[in-house]
Scaffold this active site. Structure first.
Site, PDB file in Angstrom:
ATOM      1  N   TRP A 176      58.160  72.470  39.495  1.00 21.70           N
ATOM      2  CA  TRP A 176      58.762  71.130  38.508  1.00 21.70           C
ATOM      3  C   TRP A 176      58.397  72.493  36.805  1.00 21.70           C
ATOM      4  O   TRP A 176      58.720  72.644  35.623  1.00 21.70           O
ATOM      5  CB  TRP A 176      57.250  70.471  38.163  1.00 21.70           C
ATOM      6  CG  TRP A 176      56.295  70.603  38.133  1.00 21.70           C
ATOM      7  CD1 TRP A 176      55.436  70.883  38.307  1.00 21.70           C
ATOM      8  CD2 TRP A 176      55.353  69.671  36.538  1.00 21.70           C
ATOM      9  NE1 TRP A 176      54.128  70.734  38.131  1.00 21.70           N
ATOM     10  CE2 TRP A 176      53.441  69.920  37.003  1.00 21.70           C
ATOM     11  CE3 TRP A 176      56.074  68.792  35.620  1.00 21.70           C
ATOM     12  CZ2 TRP A 176      52.722  69.119  36.279  1.00 21.70           C
ATOM     13  CZ3 TRP A 176      54.891  68.134  34.515  1.00 21.70           C
ATOM     14  CH2 TRP A 176      53.052  68.442  35.947  1.00 21.70           C
ATOM     15  N   ASN A 213      58.226  73.119  46.743  1.00 23.55           N
ATOM     16  CA  ASN A 213      56.851  73.572  45.516  1.00 23.55           C
ATOM     17  C   ASN A 213      57.437  74.426  44.756  1.00 23.55           C
ATOM     18  O   ASN A 213      56.809  74.487  44.176  1.00 23.55           O
ATOM     19  CB  ASN A 213      55.632  72.998  46.333  1.00 23.55           C
ATOM     20  CG  ASN A 213      54.248  73.536  45.799  1.00 23.55           C
ATOM     21  OD1 ASN A 213      53.462  72.761  45.664  1.00 23.55           O
ATOM     22  ND2 ASN A 213      54.147  74.350  45.028  1.00 23.55           N
ATOM     23  N   ARG A 222      56.576  70.841  51.548  1.00 26.80           N
ATOM     24  CA  ARG A 222      56.471  69.696  50.449  1.00 26.80           C
ATOM     25  C   ARG A 222      57.173  70.023  49.244  1.00 26.80           C
ATOM     26  O   ARG A 222      57.432  71.627  48.866  1.00 26.80           O
ATOM     27  CB  ARG A 222      54.605  69.359  50.219  1.00 26.80           C
ATOM     28  CG  ARG A 222      53.903  70.970  49.576  1.00 26.80           C
ATOM     29  CD  ARG A 222      52.417  70.896  49.040  1.00 26.80           C
ATOM     30  NE  ARG A 222      52.224  71.993  48.340  1.00 26.80           N
ATOM     31  CZ  ARG A 222      51.571  72.959  48.327  1.00 26.80           C
ATOM     32  NH1 ARG A 222      51.116  72.476  49.699  1.00 26.80           N
ATOM     33  NH2 ARG A 222      51.035  74.407  47.844  1.00 26.80           N
ATOM     34  N   PRO A 290      48.221  76.582  53.908  1.00 23.72           N
ATOM     35  CA  PRO A 290      48.004  77.961  54.115  1.00 23.72           C
ATOM     36  C   PRO A 290      47.490  78.544  52.536  1.00 23.72           C
ATOM     37  O   PRO A 290      46.159  80.039  52.669  1.00 23.72           O
ATOM     38  CB  PRO A 290      49.462  78.068  54.162  1.00 23.72           C
ATOM     39  CG  PRO A 290      50.124  76.650  55.049  1.00 23.72           C
ATOM     40  CD  PRO A 290      49.490  76.107  54.161  1.00 23.72           C
ATOM     41  N   GLY A 325      51.476  67.777  41.574  1.00 23.70           N
ATOM     42  CA  GLY A 325      51.794  68.418  40.679  1.00 23.70           C
ATOM     43  C   GLY A 325      50.301  68.096  40.279  1.00 23.70           C
ATOM     44  O   GLY A 325      49.863  69.220  38.985  1.00 23.70           O
ATOM     45  N   ASP A 327      47.406  68.924  40.748  1.00 24.17           N
ATOM     46  CA  ASP A 327      46.390  69.091  41.084  1.00 24.17           C
ATOM     47  C   ASP A 327      44.853  69.616  41.075  1.00 24.17           C
ATOM     48  O   ASP A 327      45.225  70.974  40.448  1.00 24.17           O
ATOM     49  CB  ASP A 327      46.939  70.010  43.062  1.00 24.17           C
ATOM     50  CG  ASP A 327      47.582  71.032  42.603  1.00 24.17           C
ATOM     51  OD1 ASP A 327      47.987  70.426  41.490  1.00 24.17           O
ATOM     52  OD2 ASP A 327      47.989  72.146  43.365  1.00 24.17           O
ATOM     53  N   GLU A 561      48.188  78.524  30.774  1.00 23.10           N
ATOM     54  CA  GLU A 561      48.690  77.545  31.298  1.00 23.10           C
ATOM     55  C   GLU A 561      48.100  75.973  31.003  1.00 23.10           C
ATOM     56  O   GLU A 561      48.131  75.174  31.053  1.00 23.10           O
ATOM     57  CB  GLU A 561      48.245  77.462  32.970  1.00 23.10           C
ATOM     58  CG  GLU A 561      46.890  77.561  33.246  1.00 23.10           C
ATOM     59  CD  GLU A 561      46.330  77.358  34.674  1.00 23.10           C
ATOM     60  OE1 GLU A 561      47.414  76.834  35.172  1.00 23.10           O
ATOM     61  OE2 GLU A 561      45.056  77.792  34.789  1.00 23.10           O
ATOM     62  N   GLU A 576      40.631  74.271  41.041  1.00 25.13           N
ATOM     63  CA  GLU A 576      40.507  75.626  41.689  1.00 25.13           C
ATOM     64  C   GLU A 576      40.772  77.235  42.296  1.00 25.13           C
ATOM     65  O   GLU A 576      40.755  77.830  42.501  1.00 25.13           O
ATOM     66  CB  GLU A 576      40.917  74.672  42.907  1.00 25.13           C
ATOM     67  CG  GLU A 576      40.452  73.297  43.299  1.00 25.13           C
ATOM     68  CD  GLU A 576      41.932  72.288  43.463  1.00 25.13           C
ATOM     69  OE1 GLU A 576      43.394  72.951  42.806  1.00 25.13           O
ATOM     70  OE2 GLU A 576      41.920  70.997  43.831  1.00 25.13           O
TER      71      GLU A 576
END
Ligand SMILES: *[C@@H]1O[C@H](CO)[C@@H](O)[C@H](O)[C@H]1NC(C)=O
Ligand SMILES: *[C@@H]1O[C@H](CO)[C@@H](O)[C@H](O)[C@H]1NC(C)=O
Ligand SMILES: *[C@@H]1O[C@H](CO)[C@@H](O)[C@H](O)[C@H]1NC(C)=O
Ligand SMILES: *[C@@H]1O[C@H](CO)[C@@H](O)[C@H](O)[C@H]1NC(C)=O
Ligand SMILES: *[C@@H]1O[C@H](CO)[C@@H](O)[C@H](O)[C@H]1NC(C)=O
Ligand SMILES: *[C@@H]1O[C@H](CO)[C@@H](O)[C@H](O)[C@H]1NC(C)=O
Ligand SMILES: *[C@@H]1O[C@H](CO)[C@@H](O)[C@H](O)[C@H]1NC(C)=O
Ligand SMILES: *[C@@H]1O[C@H](CO)[C@@H](O)[C@H](O)[C@H]1NC(C)=O
Length: 614
Positions: A176, A213, A222, A290, A325, A327, A561, A576
């Site tokens: 996205w 993603n 995903r 992962p 998106g 998260d 960002e 995170e």
């Protein structure tokens, strides 16, 4: 964002992987659904040992320099999962290349001039935008796995054409994010690059059945918010290239099938009992992501006592949260109050309920997909009865969805589209800019188009902008999650402001003048560019002859960002991983705003800057 991970804790930088991985994932494709099955990057004792050892400050990258079988046998020879942290460190240093060794920076210089930049009246802003225009050059890459050692294979998902990465830890392209990057590239006359990015996504759909993603093997489990149709539309609107749309059409159909097949839920209306179909983010997953292995592992196991079913649900809701998106966010969690001292937000993450939330943003995007595909099949599908049928099918799907959105997601008293909570069978009426998506994309039921509602859809935006002096907040919950207060995100500003333009237009068409919407939009635009500009300045950005370097700044200016909504000029935080710089979507949204409002003037970032609503 597309941003899907976690930091503070660490793993490896997974960049390059292994021949066998590529092969086995080809094989799994022929079985139908792709999955991530590299023994280095996706699952298994090596991934687990290395990630849980937390050798590095961030979790995301680890390229290999030796063929997978060799790497696995060396891992066994040091004791496999019994290896000590020091042994693992040596093992990783000897067997993996550094992060980013699978990338070529293209060193492109972006040609001037851009007529819309010349319209910018303020000299500081104008020079800054010229700089941002050139800054694409720092973010343009191609994957280069040819130069790797024999037998070594990268964790990249092969992509034919160059692309723009978000920046920072995000050294691959994301789904996205790329929409906002493409908006910016089109404003920088980089039409071919924009088109190439779309083509890479179309190739992914052909290869994997959907858009992962991001362009790494560990993202094959995903997707992300479905913006591809919006990218094609943006490209088409700039270039008029309808042969491209025509060619893309069968692949776009395929992406639609993925979303409908994998994410649809049926919901009974509490009053009529009638059933409606809508969609939610939905990933099935039985292990930690992962690229955020240690973080997910601790979320599931540290001091918890979850049953196996609960752990699997949590891994799935974590992955579905990454797919959204957002998260992570209070939108997906039952608990919204962090425990004292819990900087990682475990107490909140452990209550994720992502797959039971029917998100308004996703459904607006799918309505737009259906409407655009209906239109394009009518226009470009030829006269075959097949494309006429498809056009009809999409028209019906769009109408059904709009009806469902009206019955299940729309709230009359609040004049607001809400998420729907499948657990409580009620709407979640808390404000977030996700509720702006239908107004941006025009997924608006007739009844909602009346001035009675339209004049109120920005009430809560106005409240939030009155309360906090920066850009629009992501929610009103203070959770430590990055998609919550006090962070504001450029893509959500874009969507909110586009919604304002659209609603103002709809009101005008009904001869209903509302002279509050556009001034509010203008103020929000000023706050957006000022906060990006001042945070760039405060991290060392300078303009020769106009703006000298901020005293004490050691860097050369960063585009962030996300931003802190409680001031002008502060980067965002929380979540995170540490705040990332670069940054694709911030640059794209900033350019879009200057094209609309070339008359904005740069603030003095050293005094306290305010932009009040009139
Ligand atoms: C790790 O050590 C335990 C106990 O000595 C042993 O049973 C196990 O097989 C070892 N695991 C590996 C992968 O060598
Ligand atoms: C880009 O510039 C770097 C540093 O000068 C150089 O190492 C690299 O090879 C260049 N890339 C290309 C594709 O020319
Ligand atoms: C993700 O992995 C699970 C197994 O953990 C699998 O059932 C599911 O189909 C995969 N989903 C995708 C999108 O690959
Ligand atoms: C999910 O999407 C993939 C790709 O389109 C498809 O192969 C698979 O059958 C879908 N799964 C379901 C349950 O529909
Ligand atoms: C965890 O739950 C199980 C089953 O409910 C129980 O037998 C066990 O004592 C619990 N352990 C801890 C550490 O709470
Ligand atoms: C959804 O409803 C359940 C049940 O009432 C509630 O516990 C939860 O907090 C609600 N929100 C989310 C995001 O799950
Ligand atoms: C937000 O939450 C943090 C951590 O829980 C706390 O320290 C801070 O005071 C809160 N801020 C506000 C304005 O509520
Ligand atoms: C800039 O233009 C916008 C819209 O065209 C207008 O609303 C605004 O007042 C102008 N700002 C200045 C400082 O002139």
């Amino acid at each position: 964002m597309r941003l899907s991970f976690i930091s503070g804790v660490a793993l490896l930088q997974l960049g390059i992987a292994v021949t066998n991985a590529a092969t086995s994932h080809q094989q799994s494709n022929t079985k139908g659904f792709p999955s991530c099955d590299s023994p280095i990057y996706c699952e298994g004792p090596l991934l687990r040992a290395v990630q849980l050892a937390e050798l590095f400050p961030d979790s995301k990258t680890f390229p290999t320099s030796k063929p997978v079988d060799k790497v696995l046998s060396i891992f066994d020879s040091i004791g496999g999962s019994n290896a000590t942290k020091d042994e693992l460190r040596v093992f990783v240093n000897e067997n993996f290349l550094s992060a980013g060794s699978d990338l070529n920076k293209l060193n492109m210089t972006i040609p001037k001039p851009l007529p819309w930049v010349n319209e910018i009246q303020d000299d500081e802003y104008k020079n800054w935008i010229e700089y941002l225009h050139q800054a694409w050059g720092d973010l343009i890459f191609e994957f280069n796995t040819a130069g790797l050692c024999d037998g070594c294979v990268s964790s990249t998902l092969p992509a034919k054409l160059p692309f723009v990465v978000p920046g920072g830890r995000f050294r691959e392209f994301y789904y996205w994010d790329s929409f906002f990057v493409i908006k910016g590239l089109l404003l920088s006359n980089q039409n071919e690059l924009a088109k190439g990015m779309i083509e890479n996504f179309l190739d992914f759909i052909q290869e994997y059945g959907f858009i992962p993603n991001g362009a790494r093997i560990y993202y094959l489990n995903r997707s992300q918010p479905p913006f591809l149709v919006e990218m094609v539309r943006a490209y088409y609107e700039t270039t008029g290239d309808d042969s491209f749309v025509k060619k893309a059409l069968p692949t776009l159909d395929k992406e639609y099938t993925f979303w409908i097949g994998n994410t649809t839920v049926s919901i009974a209306d509490s009053v009529s009992g009638k059933r409606y179909q809508l969609n939610r983010y939905n990933v099935e997953n039985t292990s930690p992501r992962p690229e955020s292995y240690a973080e997910d592992y601790k979320t599931a196991y540290d001091g918890t006592n979850f049953t196996t079913t609960q752990v699997i649900d949590l891994f799935s809701d974590l992955a579905a949260g990454a797919e959204s998106g957002w998260d992570y966010s209070s939108r997906w969690s039952k608990n919204r109050i962090p425990e004292v001292g819990d900087k990682n937000g475990y107490a909140i993450l452990r209550t994720l309920n992502t797959r039971n939330i029917v998100p308004v943003d996703l459904n607006a995007l799918l309505w737009s997909m259906e409407s655009n595909l209906a239109e394009w099949h009518t226009k470009y599908g030829g006269r075959s009865s097949r494309s006429a049928k498809r056009a009809n099918y999409y028209k019906k799907q769009a109408n059904k969805r709009l009806d469902a959105m009206e019955k299940i997601l729309w709230n009359d008293e609040e004049h607001m589209f809400c998420d729907y909570n499948l657990t409580s069978k009620t709407q979640a009426i808390e404000f977030s800019p996700a509720s702006m998506y239908p107004f941006w994309l025009n997924a608006i039921p007739e009844r909602v188009k009346s001035p009675k509602h339209l004049t109120h859809v920005f009430d809560q935006v106005r409240d939030a902008l009155s309360k906090y002096p920066g850009i629009l907040t992501t929610s009103l919950f203070n959770t430590t999650m990055q998609w919550d207060w006090p962070n504001g995100w450029p893509p959500l500003q874009y969507i909110t402001m586009q919604a304002m333009l659209n609603v103002d237009n709809l009101l005008n068409k009904q001869n209903h003048k509302d002279d509050t919407i556009l001034p509010m939009m203008y103020t929000l635009a000023e706050r957006n560019v000022a906060t990006a500009f001042c945070s760039w300045y405060k991290t060392g950005g300078k303009i020769p002859g106009l703006l000298s370097k901020y005293p004490g700044a050691t860097d050369d200016g960063h585009m962030f960002e996300k931003f802190d909504v409680t001031n002008i000029g502060g980067a965002g935080s929380g979540g995170e991983y540490t705040v990332q710089i670069g940054f694709g979507w911030t640059n794209g949204v900033t350019m879009w705003l200057f094209e609309l409002f070339p008359n904005m003037t740069a603030p003095d970032c050293e005094s306290s800057v305010t932009y009040n609503l009139s």
